[in-house]
Design a protein around this motif. Structure first.
Motif, PDB file in Angstrom:
ATOM      1  N   LEU A  25       0.826  -1.204   0.000  1.00 22.66           N
ATOM      2  CA  LEU A  25       0.000   0.000   0.000  1.00 22.66           C
ATOM      3  C   LEU A  25       0.865   1.262   0.000  1.00 22.66           C
ATOM      4  O   LEU A  25       0.591   2.204  -0.751  1.00 22.66           O
ATOM      5  CB  LEU A  25      -0.932  -0.010   1.215  1.00 22.66           C
ATOM      6  N   VAL A  26       1.916   1.275   0.787  1.00 18.89           N
ATOM      7  CA  VAL A  26       2.799   2.442   0.842  1.00 18.89           C
ATOM      8  C   VAL A  26       3.527   2.614  -0.494  1.00 18.89           C
ATOM      9  O   VAL A  26       3.627   3.726  -1.019  1.00 18.89           O
ATOM     10  CB  VAL A  26       3.804   2.310   2.010  1.00 18.89           C
ATOM     11  N   VAL A  27       4.016   1.526  -1.073  1.00 18.65           N
ATOM     12  CA  VAL A  27       4.701   1.602  -2.372  1.00 18.65           C
ATOM     13  C   VAL A  27       3.723   2.068  -3.451  1.00 18.65           C
ATOM     14  O   VAL A  27       4.050   2.913  -4.288  1.00 18.65           O
ATOM     15  CB  VAL A  27       5.336   0.243  -2.737  1.00 18.65           C
ATOM     16  N   GLY A  28       2.508   1.543  -3.436  1.00 22.71           N
ATOM     17  CA  GLY A  28       1.495   1.973  -4.410  1.00 22.71           C
ATOM     18  C   GLY A  28       1.159   3.447  -4.265  1.00 22.71           C
ATOM     19  O   GLY A  28       1.020   4.160  -5.263  1.00 22.71           O
ATOM     20  N   ALA A  29       1.053   3.923  -3.044  1.00 24.96           N
ATOM     21  CA  ALA A  29       0.763   5.343  -2.822  1.00 24.96           C
ATOM     22  C   ALA A  29       1.921   6.211  -3.311  1.00 24.96           C
ATOM     23  O   ALA A  29       1.705   7.272  -3.908  1.00 24.96           O
ATOM     24  CB  ALA A  29       0.494   5.599  -1.335  1.00 24.96           C
ATOM     25  N   ALA A  30       3.160   5.760  -3.105  1.00 26.81           N
ATOM     26  CA  ALA A  30       4.324   6.520  -3.577  1.00 26.81           C
ATOM     27  C   ALA A  30       4.357   6.579  -5.098  1.00 26.81           C
ATOM     28  O   ALA A  30       4.679   7.613  -5.687  1.00 26.81           O
ATOM     29  CB  ALA A  30       5.610   5.902  -3.030  1.00 26.81           C
ATOM     30  N   ILE A  31       4.005   5.478  -5.749  1.00 26.79           N
ATOM     31  CA  ILE A  31       3.976   5.449  -7.218  1.00 26.79           C
ATOM     32  C   ILE A  31       2.890   6.386  -7.739  1.00 26.79           C
ATOM     33  O   ILE A  31       3.111   7.148  -8.685  1.00 26.79           O
ATOM     34  CB  ILE A  31       3.785   4.007  -7.728  1.00 26.79           C
ATOM     35  N   LEU A  32       1.709   6.352  -7.131  1.00 30.09           N
ATOM     36  CA  LEU A  32       0.640   7.253  -7.553  1.00 30.09           C
ATOM     37  C   LEU A  32       1.014   8.718  -7.340  1.00 30.09           C
ATOM     38  O   LEU A  32       0.723   9.568  -8.183  1.00 30.09           O
ATOM     39  CB  LEU A  32      -0.652   6.941  -6.786  1.00 30.09           C
TER      40      LEU A  32
END
Length: 67
Positions: A25-32
């Protein structure tokens, strides 16, 4: 009296499986966030409409008339 639906061993296993989800979730939020910043910069760099344009063209000489 409350009844816990998961026995203690399964509760610990469920807690261990939570970390990969949090990391994803944290990696996905950083990518977004990075994609949003990139899109914002791309939209900010577009040319301003109605700017000045210069055209250069070569004129062909007209035939000379003799008197």
């Amino acid at each position: 009296m409350t009844i816990d639906p998961l026995p203690p061993a399964r509760r610990r296993a469920a807690r261990r499986r939570l970390w990969p989800r949090v990391v994803a979730l944290v990696v996905g939020a950083a990518i977004l966030f990075a994609l949003g910043v990139a899109l914002g910069l791309a939209l900010d760099d577009r040319p301003v409409p109605g700017g000045t344009q210069t055209f250069v063209r070569t004129l062909q000489p007209l035939p000379q008339q003799t008197p």
